[in-house]
Design a protein around this motif. Structure first.
Motif, mmCIF file in Angstrom:
data_model
loop_
_atom_site.group_PDB
_atom_site.id
_atom_site.type_symbol
_atom_site.label_atom_id
_atom_site.label_comp_id
_atom_site.label_asym_id
_atom_site.label_seq_id
_atom_site.Cartn_x
_atom_site.Cartn_y
_atom_site.Cartn_z
ATOM 1 N N ASP A 71 0.818 -1.211 0.000
ATOM 2 C CA ASP A 71 0.000 0.000 0.000
ATOM 3 C C ASP A 71 0.851 1.260 0.000
ATOM 4 O O ASP A 71 0.419 2.316 0.451
ATOM 5 C CB ASP A 71 -0.949 0.017 1.206
ATOM 6 C CG ASP A 71 -0.188 -0.099 2.524
ATOM 7 O OD1 ASP A 71 1.034 -0.330 2.487
ATOM 8 O OD2 ASP A 71 -0.824 0.040 3.578
ATOM 9 N N HIS A 72 2.101 1.144 -0.480
ATOM 10 C CA HIS A 72 2.959 2.318 -0.563
ATOM 11 C C HIS A 72 3.567 2.397 -1.969
ATOM 12 O O HIS A 72 3.459 1.457 -2.757
ATOM 13 C CB HIS A 72 4.078 2.260 0.495
ATOM 14 C CG HIS A 72 4.933 1.027 0.397
ATOM 15 N ND1 HIS A 72 4.651 -0.135 1.086
ATOM 16 C CD2 HIS A 72 6.046 0.767 -0.320
ATOM 17 C CE1 HIS A 72 5.550 -1.044 0.811
ATOM 18 N NE2 HIS A 72 6.411 -0.518 -0.057
ATOM 19 N N VAL A 121 10.652 8.478 7.206
ATOM 20 C CA VAL A 121 11.202 9.749 6.717
ATOM 21 C C VAL A 121 10.996 9.889 5.217
ATOM 22 O O VAL A 121 10.600 10.962 4.726
ATOM 23 C CB VAL A 121 12.694 9.848 7.090
ATOM 24 C CG1 VAL A 121 13.352 11.046 6.393
ATOM 25 C CG2 VAL A 121 12.870 9.962 8.594
ATOM 26 N N VAL A 122 11.260 8.822 4.480
ATOM 27 C CA VAL A 122 11.056 8.864 3.022
ATOM 28 C C VAL A 122 9.593 9.112 2.688
ATOM 29 O O VAL A 122 9.268 9.857 1.759
ATOM 30 C CB VAL A 122 11.558 7.562 2.383
ATOM 31 C CG1 VAL A 122 11.208 7.516 0.893
ATOM 32 C CG2 VAL A 122 13.060 7.421 2.561
ATOM 33 N N GLY A 123 8.693 8.513 3.477
ATOM 34 C CA GLY A 123 7.268 8.750 3.249
ATOM 35 C C GLY A 123 6.879 10.196 3.491
ATOM 36 O O GLY A 123 6.065 10.768 2.751
ATOM 37 N N THR A 126 8.308 12.323 0.462
ATOM 38 C CA THR A 126 7.620 12.114 -0.819
ATOM 39 C C THR A 126 6.112 12.306 -0.735
ATOM 40 O O THR A 126 5.429 12.277 -1.756
ATOM 41 C CB THR A 126 7.923 10.703 -1.338
ATOM 42 O OG1 THR A 126 7.465 9.731 -0.378
ATOM 43 C CG2 THR A 126 9.404 10.514 -1.575
ATOM 44 N N GLY A 127 5.579 12.471 0.471
ATOM 45 C CA GLY A 127 4.135 12.619 0.623
ATOM 46 C C GLY A 127 3.374 11.327 0.483
ATOM 47 O O GLY A 127 2.154 11.334 0.283
ATOM 48 N N ASP A 128 4.052 10.200 0.621
ATOM 49 C CA ASP A 128 3.423 8.888 0.533
ATOM 50 C C ASP A 128 2.979 8.481 1.930
ATOM 51 O O ASP A 128 3.790 8.293 2.831
ATOM 52 C CB ASP A 128 4.406 7.873 -0.041
ATOM 53 C CG ASP A 128 3.793 6.489 -0.172
ATOM 54 O OD1 ASP A 128 2.551 6.384 -0.142
ATOM 55 O OD2 ASP A 128 4.552 5.515 -0.301
ATOM 56 N N ASN A 129 1.679 8.304 2.120
ATOM 57 C CA ASN A 129 1.128 7.973 3.436
ATOM 58 C C ASN A 129 0.885 6.494 3.619
ATOM 59 O O ASN A 129 0.107 6.087 4.479
ATOM 60 C CB ASN A 129 -0.184 8.735 3.665
ATOM 61 C CG ASN A 129 0.036 10.230 3.713
ATOM 62 O OD1 ASN A 129 1.042 10.698 4.246
ATOM 63 N ND2 ASN A 129 -0.896 10.990 3.147
ATOM 64 N N GLY A 130 1.516 5.667 2.783
ATOM 65 C CA GLY A 130 1.331 4.225 2.916
ATOM 66 C C GLY A 130 1.785 3.734 4.276
ATOM 67 O O GLY A 130 2.820 4.153 4.789
ATOM 68 N N THR A 131 1.041 2.798 4.864
ATOM 69 C CA THR A 131 1.257 2.241 6.208
ATOM 70 C C THR A 131 1.306 3.329 7.268
ATOM 71 O O THR A 131 1.938 3.177 8.316
ATOM 72 C CB THR A 131 2.570 1.421 6.272
ATOM 73 O OG1 THR A 131 3.672 2.313 6.047
ATOM 74 C CG2 THR A 131 2.606 0.331 5.240
#
Length: 224
Positions: A71-72, A121-123, A126-131
């Motif tokens: 989910d990311h 931190v990477v999420g 990048t604005g990725d809210n997976g998990t």
């Protein structure tokens, strides 16, 4: 990496992914899912070193990114395991052996904590809210517990299999020791090849050579 190492690494990563997706993920344990792929990458990096660990981390992370029910964003975990594999490979011991099982546990524990924090931190970057539905503290603690529990069973087995693909690690270690001894003791080429030069004992002080009838023949034909 040698050609004989690639099949083992590919089989280990794929098997770890299948077990993680089909068995561990379906246990519905509280918190994080046990990360068997990370544990396998740690075991391989401890034998093969930083460059191979970097490559294996990228491949293993990309498999996790692409495997359902991910989910990311693809590539996010590949980046994390690339850094983890390289960092773990830097602490590799000679001939891929650890002095104790505690070394493998500490490597898995450090890789789990750093990997989880780096993933978060990477999420954020990048604005990725997976998990993102779990608190970071709970995610880190549960992942640490699960991975450390798996480490004593997985890391030694993976390292034992990986050492079989390393070309004559025992001879390489002995050769390195002989070269070091030759360089430090002035043994020359014979010492570097693994053979020690015999030592010639100096005559004891006060010993007399050529004793005949209680006298010693000196240069010039004179006797004393």
């Amino acid at each position: 990496m040698l050609m004989k190492q690639i099949p083992l690494c590919a089989a280990a990563l794929i098997a770890a992914l299948l077990v993680e997706v089909t068995i561990l993920a379906r246990l519905h344990l509280p918190g994080a899912v046990p990360d068997l792929v990370l544990v396998v990458v740690v075991g391989l990096a401890l034998v093969y070193g930083p460059r191979a660990g970097c490559l294996l981390g990228f491949c293993g992370g990309l498999l996790v990114d692409l495997a359902p029910p991910s989910d990311h964003a693809a590539g996010r975990y590949a980046l994390v395991l690339t850094v983890v594999g390289y960092a773990v490979g830097l602490i590799r011991r000679e001939a891929g052996q650890l002095r104790s099982a505690l070394g493998g546990l500490l490597a898995v524990a450090a890789a789990t904590v750093c990997g989880t924090l780096l993933f978060a931190v990477v999420g954020q970057i990048t604005g990725d809210n997976g998990t993102g539905h779990l608190p970071l503290s709970e995610l880190t603690i549960t992942a640490l517990i699960y991975n450390v529990l798996m480490a004593p069973f997985v890391v030694p087995a993976v390292m034992a299999l990986a050492r079989r693909t390393v070309s004559d690690p025992v001879a390489r270690t002995l050769g390195g020791s002989a070269e070091s001894a030759g360089a430090g003791g002035g043994g020359g080429p014979a010492a570097a090849s693994g053979f020690a030069m015999p030592r010639i004992r100096a005559p004891r002080s006060g010993a007399r050579l050529g004793r005949r009838g209680g006298s010693v023949k000196l240069k010039g034909g004179y006797r004393r």
